[in-house]
Design an enzyme around this catalytic site. Structure first.
Site, PDB file in Angstrom:
ATOM      1  N   SER A 183       4.305   3.745   0.098  1.00 24.54           N
ATOM      2  CA  SER A 183       4.029   3.825   1.535  1.00 24.54           C
ATOM      3  C   SER A 183       3.590   5.233   1.891  1.00 24.54           C
ATOM      4  O   SER A 183       3.994   6.215   1.246  1.00 24.54           O
ATOM      5  CB  SER A 183       5.278   3.465   2.343  1.00 24.54           C
ATOM      6  OG  SER A 183       5.110   3.772   3.714  1.00 24.54           O
ATOM      7  N   TYR A 196      14.091   3.880   4.618  1.00 24.85           N
ATOM      8  CA  TYR A 196      12.870   3.285   4.062  1.00 24.85           C
ATOM      9  C   TYR A 196      11.973   4.360   3.452  1.00 24.85           C
ATOM     10  O   TYR A 196      11.497   4.213   2.322  1.00 24.85           O
ATOM     11  CB  TYR A 196      12.121   2.538   5.159  1.00 24.85           C
ATOM     12  CG  TYR A 196      10.788   1.974   4.738  1.00 24.85           C
ATOM     13  CD1 TYR A 196      10.700   0.787   4.025  1.00 24.85           C
ATOM     14  CD2 TYR A 196       9.595   2.626   5.074  1.00 24.85           C
ATOM     15  CE1 TYR A 196       9.481   0.259   3.647  1.00 24.85           C
ATOM     16  CE2 TYR A 196       8.365   2.099   4.704  1.00 24.85           C
ATOM     17  CZ  TYR A 196       8.310   0.920   3.995  1.00 24.85           C
ATOM     18  OH  TYR A 196       7.097   0.407   3.614  1.00 24.85           O
TER      19      TYR A 196
END
Length: 291
Positions: A183, A196
């Site tokens: 990500s 995350y």
């Protein structure tokens, strides 16, 4: 689905939220764009077998369809979004390829071991392992992140890669590939996604380390680090107002679509990337990462 080769990409999403995790693609407004019927396939993955976690929807669905168009049979691993999974299976089989659906929690090692066994029993080999599935929760305060949530995020996003790679690698021959979905948050951070973001940082480092570990086996390991992409994870994790602004802060000024990410996974899975390992491709709408 928008099948026009000149996509009319939206710049701003309607406010929406799903109370259920994982989110469901079929109720998203608008539906994510996962395919381009004008795509010119040329058999880059002909005869290959690919495992794709989270392959039922979002980026995973786009990868599944693209791989099928390039000639691969696909095993889709998903949690419990059965309707989405069946739709993706239909799309894969429409391309004349086989599709195996496997439902369960990739955060559990026993389940991951069973995934590899089922794939070997069905297809007798594994050529491509795509670790795509992930989860996240929106928290603006570190004190709001419970031990249970932290374990859930890392179990799904990081531990699952260890489990699946451990079980799969001895079935993978030279020339096989592992592709991990990281990500943009691994590089630029995100104040609302502390757990995350840190889990995706772990994915980046794990990708580089696995590339070194498997180089002598001639198994390449790479990753893709998407920016804000319109997937079921977004309405299931963010508030309505945040969904409406999702992706608008990128240099391109809009949210990305799964169909824009899938080609990177095709490239890393095929021989076009034969001299690339331990690397990340950034599909993020223009953020300069340099990492």
């Amino acid at each position: 689905m928008n099948n026009n080769p000149e996509f009319d990409f939206i710049e701003k999403l309607p406010p929406q939220h799903q109370d259920r995790k994982p989110g469901i693609e079929s109720v998203m407004n608008p539906r994510p764009i996962y395919d381009n019927e004008a795509y010119k396939h040329c058999g880059k993955l002909e005869g290959k077998v690919a495992i794709i976690t989270g392959g039922d929807s979002g980026i995973g669905r786009a990868i599944s369809v693209a791989y099928a168009k390039e000639g691969a049979d696909v095993a889709i691993v998903y949690f419990d979004e059965h309707e989405d999974a069946e739709e993706t299976k239909m799309l894969v089989e429409k391309e004349g390829k086989k599709c195996l659906l496997i439902s369960g929690d990739i955060g559990e090692e026993e389940f991951c071991n069973s995934v590899i066994k089922k794939v070997i029993d069905k297809f007798s080999k594994i050529d491509i392992l795509v670790n795509n599935a992930a989860t996240h929760y929106e928290d603006t305060d570190i004190n709001g992140i419970s031990k249970e949530q932290l374990i859930k995020v890392f179990s799904t996003n990081v531990f699952s890669i260890f489990y699946l790679v451990k079980a799969a690698v001895d079935h993978m021959k030279p020339g096989s590939t592992i592709i991990n979905n990281a990500s943009v948050t691994a590089y630029k951070g995100n104040v609302d996604l502390l757990d995350y973001s840190s889990s995706k940082g772990a994915v980046v480092t794990l990708t580089r380390s696995l590339a070194l570990a498997f180089a002598d086996r001639k198994i390449r390991v790479n990753g893709v680090a998407p920016g804000p992409i319109w997937t079921p994870l977004i309405p299931s994790c963010f508030k309505e107002k945040d969904v409406a602004e999702f992706g608008t802060q990128t240099p391109l000024g809009r949210v990305g679509q799964p169909v824009e990410v899938a080609p990177a996974f095709v490239f890393l899975a095929c021989n076009d990337s034969s001299y690339i390992t331990g690397q990340m491709i950034h599909v993020n709408g223009g953020y300069i990462i340099n990492g």
